[in-house]
Design an enzyme around this catalytic site. Structure first.
Site, PDB file in Angstrom:
ATOM      1  N   GLU A  34       0.892  -1.269   0.045  1.00 18.89           N
ATOM      2  CA  GLU A  34       0.086  -0.165  -0.076  1.00 18.89           C
ATOM      3  C   GLU A  34       1.168   1.124  -0.004  1.00 18.89           C
ATOM      4  OE1 GLU A  34      -3.772   0.387  -0.010  1.00 18.89           O
ATOM      5  OE2 GLU A  34      -2.764   2.278  -0.499  1.00 18.89           O
ATOM      6  N   GLY A  84       6.394  11.216   3.295  1.00 17.75           N
ATOM      7  CA  GLY A  84       6.610  11.641   4.726  1.00 17.75           C
ATOM      8  C   GLY A  84       6.958  10.260   5.589  1.00 17.75           C
ATOM      9  N   GLU A  95      12.881  11.477  -3.164  1.00 18.62           N
ATOM     10  CA  GLU A  95      13.767  10.154  -3.254  1.00 18.62           C
ATOM     11  C   GLU A  95      15.271  10.451  -3.033  1.00 18.62           C
ATOM     12  OE1 GLU A  95      12.001   7.314  -4.247  1.00 18.62           O
ATOM     13  OE2 GLU A  95      10.598   8.617  -3.574  1.00 18.62           O
ATOM     14  N   LYS A 145       4.663   5.146 -10.172  1.00 19.78           N
ATOM     15  CA  LYS A 145       3.174   4.864  -9.447  1.00 19.78           C
ATOM     16  C   LYS A 145       2.240   4.493 -10.215  1.00 19.78           C
ATOM     17  CE  LYS A 145       5.112   7.703  -5.667  1.00 19.78           C
ATOM     18  NZ  LYS A 145       5.017   9.021  -5.147  1.00 19.78           N
TER      19      LYS A 145
HETATM   20  N1  HSE Z   1       9.405  10.835  -3.331  1.00 19.75           N
HETATM   21  C1  HSE Z   1       8.095  10.744  -3.086  1.00 19.75           C
HETATM   22  C2  HSE Z   1       7.229  11.637  -3.387  1.00 19.75           C
HETATM   23  C3  HSE Z   1       7.972   9.824  -1.948  1.00 19.75           C
HETATM   24  O1  HSE Z   1       7.858  12.733  -3.374  1.00 19.75           O
HETATM   25  O2  HSE Z   1       5.894  11.632  -3.667  1.00 19.75           O
HETATM   26  C4  HSE Z   1       6.649   9.109  -1.869  1.00 19.75           C
HETATM   27  O3  HSE Z   1       6.643   8.035  -2.761  1.00 19.75           O
END
Ligand code: HSE
Length: 325
Positions: free
Chosen positions: A134, A304, A195, A210
């Site tokens: 998730e 977060g 990241e 995603k």
């Molecule tokens: N680097 C990603 C973002 C972290 O900023 O959404 C969460 O996947």
């Protein structure tokens, strides 16, 4: 339920925080990129994290993630190391070791799930265990379970939204506070949203990954990163943002997916300032257009430490209840 926690960065620390006082869980092993620690009676995670602050390591170099995955007696491997979008490694191998041993896996790592979901799901099925992820998409927002379970039976006609918290943070800080791109990105990194390599955030790769995960895991598609048309925010100028503002609009990095047309795209788009997808800071939003339920929009914190840990906690509790721990 005995946990092996692999990864003690922002998300790993969040997981440690949410499980440490919960009597249902015991962290019996933990590893960062340089070292690991094991205690069948449960580790004192605060002490380990304090040690990491002082020495840069949480344990001894001989306890690697692979060795923990292969040798320690745990029930669930929690894999929360940074995403490697090219190979999925080393997380991919660690996850395979755990599943092959008949251990459940919960991960927020986008690499293995975006690249090898079907193979890993088969391995989990063969071994009678769960693979849960998730936290890979939209942080705390329960989008995977929301579509899979909450909207079960609905055909998804389209899905679009804000899937990268870092880009949203940068765009909203530039717009609301007049920060430069570099300042806003530095803030996002300091807050632990970006990241390990923030290029993935700002060039649209993270949102595209995603989208691939959603397509393959909940929409029954079979796509790769190459199928997503990608444009990031890295070439967006403050002038472009000001120009949008002068016409009552704003710019957000939008991910969109039309399953029937196999049309997947991530790109900056102009939106009216009062559009529901215009959100501040690291908020993510996903609108799912469905056959029976109409449009359903999920909004929440997309990145977060404890926010992502919340998604991991929900996966852990699913396993806890389903497998009778
Ligand atoms: N680097 C990603 C973002 C972290 O900023 O959404 C969460 O996947």
């Amino acid at each position: 339920m005995k946990l092996a926690l692999i990864g003690l960065g922002s998300v790993g620390r969040g997981v440690a925080h949410v499980v440490k006082n919960d009597p249902r869980f015991k962290i019996v092993a933990a590893a960062d990129s340089k070292s690991g620690a094991v205690n069948p009676d449960g580790l004192d995670i605060d002490r380990l994290l304090q040690g990491k602050k002082e020495t840069g390591r949480i344990g001894t170099p001989d306890w690697t993630a692979f060795r923990i995955a292969a040798e320690v007696d745990y029930d669930v491997l929690v894999e929360v190391t940074p995403t490697n979008a090219e190979t999925g490694e080393p997380a991919l191998s660690t996850i395979k070791i755990a599943l092959s041993r008949g251990r459940h896996v919960v991960t927020s790592n986008k690499g293995p799930i975006s690249l090898y979901y079907r193979e890993l799901e088969s391995l989990a099925e063969e071994n009678g265990v769960a693979l849960r992820f998730e936290g890979t998409v939209a942080g705390a927002v329960p989008i995977i379970n929301g579509i899979r379970n909450g909207l079960a039976g609905n055909k998804v006609k389209a899905l679009f939204g804000v899937l990268n918290g870092t880009c949203n943070y940068i765009l909203s800080r530039m717009e609301e506070e007049g920060l430069t791109y570099v300042q806003a990105l530095a803030e996002a990194r300091d807050l632990g949203y970006a990241e390990a390599d923030p290029t993935y955030d700002v060039n649209g790769t993270d949102a595209a990954i995603k989208l691939v995960i959603l397509a393959n895991t909940v929409l029954g598609m079979n796509v790769t990163l190459k199928d997503v048309q990608r444009t990031g925010i890295d070439r967006l100028t403050p002038e472009a943002i000001r120009m949008a503002q002068s016409t009552g609009q704003t710019i957000r990095l939008i991910a969109s997916l039309y399953p029937e047309k196999k049309d997947l795209e991530v790109s900056p788009r102009l939106l009216p300032e009062d559009d529901p997808l215009v959100l501040s800071e690291t908020l993510n939003a996903v609108t799912v257009e469905t056959e029976y339920a109409g449009d359903v929009t999920f909004i929440g914190r997309g990145a977060g430490s404890v926010e992502t840990a919340s998604a991991i906690l929900s996966d852990l509790l699913y396993i806890h209840d389903k497998y009778g721990f």
